[in-house]
Design an enzyme around this catalytic site. Structure first.
Site, short mmCIF file in Angstrom:
data_model
loop_
_atom_site.label_atom_id
_atom_site.label_comp_id
_atom_site.label_asym_id
_atom_site.label_seq_id
_atom_site.Cartn_x
_atom_site.Cartn_y
_atom_site.Cartn_z
CD GLU A 78 13.96 10.41 -28.43
OE1 GLU A 78 14.85 9.77 -29.03
OE2 GLU A 78 14.19 11.36 -27.67
N GLY B 159 0.81 -1.22 0.00
CA GLY B 159 0.00 0.00 0.00
C GLY B 159 0.84 1.26 0.00
C1 LIG Z 1 5.90 13.63 -22.87
C2 LIG Z 1 6.10 13.56 -24.33
C3 LIG Z 1 7.21 14.16 -24.92
C4 LIG Z 1 7.39 14.13 -26.30
N1 LIG Z 1 8.46 14.80 -26.86
C5 LIG Z 1 8.52 14.92 -28.21
C6 LIG Z 1 9.49 15.78 -28.81
O1 LIG Z 1 10.31 16.42 -28.12
N2 LIG Z 1 9.46 15.95 -30.16
C7 LIG Z 1 8.59 15.28 -30.97
O2 LIG Z 1 8.63 15.46 -32.17
N3 LIG Z 1 7.67 14.43 -30.42
C8 LIG Z 1 7.61 14.25 -29.07
N4 LIG Z 1 6.65 13.43 -28.50
C9 LIG Z 1 5.73 12.71 -29.38
C10 LIG Z 1 5.95 11.19 -29.38
O3 LIG Z 1 7.16 10.87 -30.00
C11 LIG Z 1 4.72 10.54 -30.02
O4 LIG Z 1 3.65 10.69 -29.09
C12 LIG Z 1 4.93 9.10 -30.39
O5 LIG Z 1 5.87 8.98 -31.43
C13 LIG Z 1 3.64 8.40 -30.79
O6 LIG Z 1 2.90 9.17 -31.69
P1 LIG Z 1 1.34 9.42 -31.40
O7 LIG Z 1 1.24 9.90 -30.00
O8 LIG Z 1 0.79 10.26 -32.47
O9 LIG Z 1 0.69 7.97 -31.44
P2 LIG Z 1 0.17 7.19 -32.75
O10 LIG Z 1 1.22 7.20 -33.80
O11 LIG Z 1 -1.17 7.69 -33.11
O12 LIG Z 1 0.06 5.72 -32.18
C14 LIG Z 1 -1.05 5.26 -31.42
C15 LIG Z 1 -0.89 3.75 -31.20
O13 LIG Z 1 -0.90 3.09 -32.48
C16 LIG Z 1 0.28 2.31 -32.61
N5 LIG Z 1 0.73 2.32 -34.00
C17 LIG Z 1 0.85 3.38 -34.85
N6 LIG Z 1 1.35 2.99 -36.03
C18 LIG Z 1 1.58 1.67 -35.93
C19 LIG Z 1 2.11 0.68 -36.83
N7 LIG Z 1 2.54 0.99 -38.07
N8 LIG Z 1 2.20 -0.60 -36.39
C20 LIG Z 1 1.79 -0.93 -35.13
N9 LIG Z 1 1.29 -0.06 -34.25
C21 LIG Z 1 1.19 1.22 -34.65
C22 LIG Z 1 1.31 2.98 -31.70
O14 LIG Z 1 2.35 2.09 -31.33
C23 LIG Z 1 0.42 3.38 -30.53
O15 LIG Z 1 0.24 2.29 -29.67
C24 LIG Z 1 6.47 13.43 -27.12
C25 LIG Z 1 5.35 12.81 -26.52
C26 LIG Z 1 5.15 12.89 -25.18
C27 LIG Z 1 3.91 12.27 -24.59
#
Ligand SMILES: Cc1cc2nc3c(=O)[nH]c(=O)nc-3n(C[C@H](O)[C@H](O)[C@H](O)COP(=O)(O)OP(=O)(O)OC[C@H]3O[C@@H](n4cnc5c(N)ncnc54)[C@H](O)[C@@H]3O)c2cc1C
Length: 383
Positions: free
Chosen positions: A362, A339
């Site tokens: 990333e 807890g």
């Molecule tokens: C705290 C934080 C800091 C960040 N910092 C940066 C930054 O400095 N610069 C920057 O550019 N970005 C940054 N990001 C963005 C981050 O890199 C993205 O959120 C991430 O790459 C996923 O993209 P999305 O959120 O659009 O998810 P989506 O691409 O929409 O994915 C949603 C889900 O679908 C799955 N999916 C998507 N395509 C496929 C595929 N082809 N095959 C299988 N599964 C798939 C994913 O794995 C995930 O589970 C940050 C995000 C956060 C939350």
């Protein structure tokens, strides 16, 4: 262990000492208040760690990728948020300018970044393009000696505090990935604004903001690389960045084991320390083995980078395994605390929240598996 040189061991000891005395005592407060830790960054800058990978001729420490990996790991062991600010600054902003910048760009942007006077950011993601980065909608249109940029960027680490931003925009949407171009933006450029920092599950203290571009005029001299080379630059940056995220995950996992070990050795139930119950001891053993494997993979990826060898497989594998290890270890650490693991007086609930994002940014774990499997298949299909 891990074949570290005398010099690397000295750096590790200095980092551990700094993290223990200057970062760890502040970590819970930073998490609670979401305060941006400028004072800690200033001290890290004085020690040369904000410019750890920047070559000496541009004011940096000129250290190896392995030294960088250890810096992120040890910082994350004390505060994952502080390590995130450093990782985004160093590998996502400094590295592309070091690697793809013209001499004039290096002279102008690297010294203040290396000294920590200016923070860096990397802006690839957009509201409608995350994993599918090539689908970006932000446009850059050439107009004389400038490009005019319009669009919205999402989730930019350091987005509201960075002075220098490596940003990607499409110069030819029909070409998708081949139509993307990289730019170096300055915070002061007219038309560039940021949203208020997003409220997050974890990594409190590291700010994540949206960027809005409205007719931002960027001189051609601020284009990074050639037109259409941006996607390749973005992906190469992420390969190096993934060493940083693997190192960060490793630091979080190690902190979870440190806390769980200490707690299990002292918490008594049924008249003995809970560590004496095999169910608990085996959780500790499983954590240790995964951390050891993560460290081997992460340091190996850093060494591959230092050797100038192809990095994709090593970096994606380390990022995938270490991030899943961070989630596993922080979850087990909460479990071992019972807890008390669920309340904020103990650090493990913060570690649990901070760990999750390492499986997402990333490149999500699914994207890492895609990168790894594609490379495997290339070896049998021959392309
Ligand atoms: C705290 C934080 C800091 C960040 N910092 C940066 C930054 O400095 N610069 C920057 O550019 N970005 C940054 N990001 C963005 C981050 O890199 C993205 O959120 C991430 O790459 C996923 O993209 P999305 O959120 O659009 O998810 P989506 O691409 O929409 O994915 C949603 C889900 O679908 C799955 N999916 C998507 N395509 C496929 C595929 N082809 N095959 C299988 N599964 C798939 C994913 O794995 C995930 O589970 C940050 C995000 C956060 C939350």
């Amino acid at each position: 262990m891990y074949g570290l040189t005398e010099e690397e061991l000295m750096l590790q000891a200095a980092l551990r000492d700094f993290a223990r005395h200057e970062i760890a005592p502040r970590a819970a407060h930073i998490d609670e208040t979401e305060e941006f830790p400028w004072d800690i960054l200033k001290k890290m800058a004085q020690l040369g760690w904000m410019g750890i990978i920047v070559p000496r001729e541009y004011g940096g420490a000129g250290s190896s990728a392995l030294a960088y990996s250890m810096t992120v790991e040890e910082t994350a062991r004390a505060s994952a948020a502080v390590s995130l600010i450093l990782a985004a600054h160093a590998t996502l902003a400094c590295w592309p300018i070091m690697t793809f910048g013209t001499e004039a760009q290096k002279q102008r942007y690297l010294p203040p970044l290396a000294k920590g006077e200016v923070l860096g950011a990397y802006s690839l993601t957009e509201p409608n393009s995350g994993s599918d980065a090539a689908a970006m909608e932000t446009r850059a249109v050439r107009d004389g000696d400038d490009y005019v940029l319009n669009g919205r960027k999402a989730f930019v680490t350091n987005g509201d505090v960075a002075g220098t931003i490596v940003l990607f925009a499409s110069t030819d949407r029909e070409q998708r990935a081949r139509g993307i171009t990289a730019f170096i933006l300055e915070k002061s450029m007219a038309g560039l604004t940021h949203g208020i920092p997003l409220r997050k599950m974890g990594m409190h203290g590291s700010s994540t903001a949206e960027l809005v571009l409205e007719d931002v005029r960027v001189p051609v001299t601020n284009r990074l690389g050639e037109e259409g080379q941006g996607f390749r630059i973005a992906m190469q940056v992420l390969d190096v960045g993934r060493i940083g995220i693997a190192s960060q995950a490793l630091g979080i996992a190690q902190a979870a084991l440190d806390a769980a070990l200490e707690y299990a050795a002292h918490r008594e139930q049924f008249g003995k320390p809970i560590a004496d119950f095999q169910a608990v001891a085996w959780m500790l053993a499983d954590m240790q083995v995964r951390i050891h494997a993560s460290r081997l993979m992460t340091y190996t990826a850093a060494r591959v980078k230092d050797a100038g060898q192809p990095l994709g497989m090593a970096a994606s594998s380390a990022k995938l395994f270490a991030s899943e290890t961070a989630v596993f270890c922080s979850s087990k650490a909460v479990q071992i605390h019972g807890g008390y693991g669920y309340i904020k007086d103990f650090p493990v609930e913060r570690l649990y929240r901070d760990a999750k994002i390492t499986e997402i940014y990333e490149g999500t774990s699914e994207i890492q598996r895609l990168v790894i499997s594609r490379e495997l298949l290339r070896s049998v299909r021959g392309k």
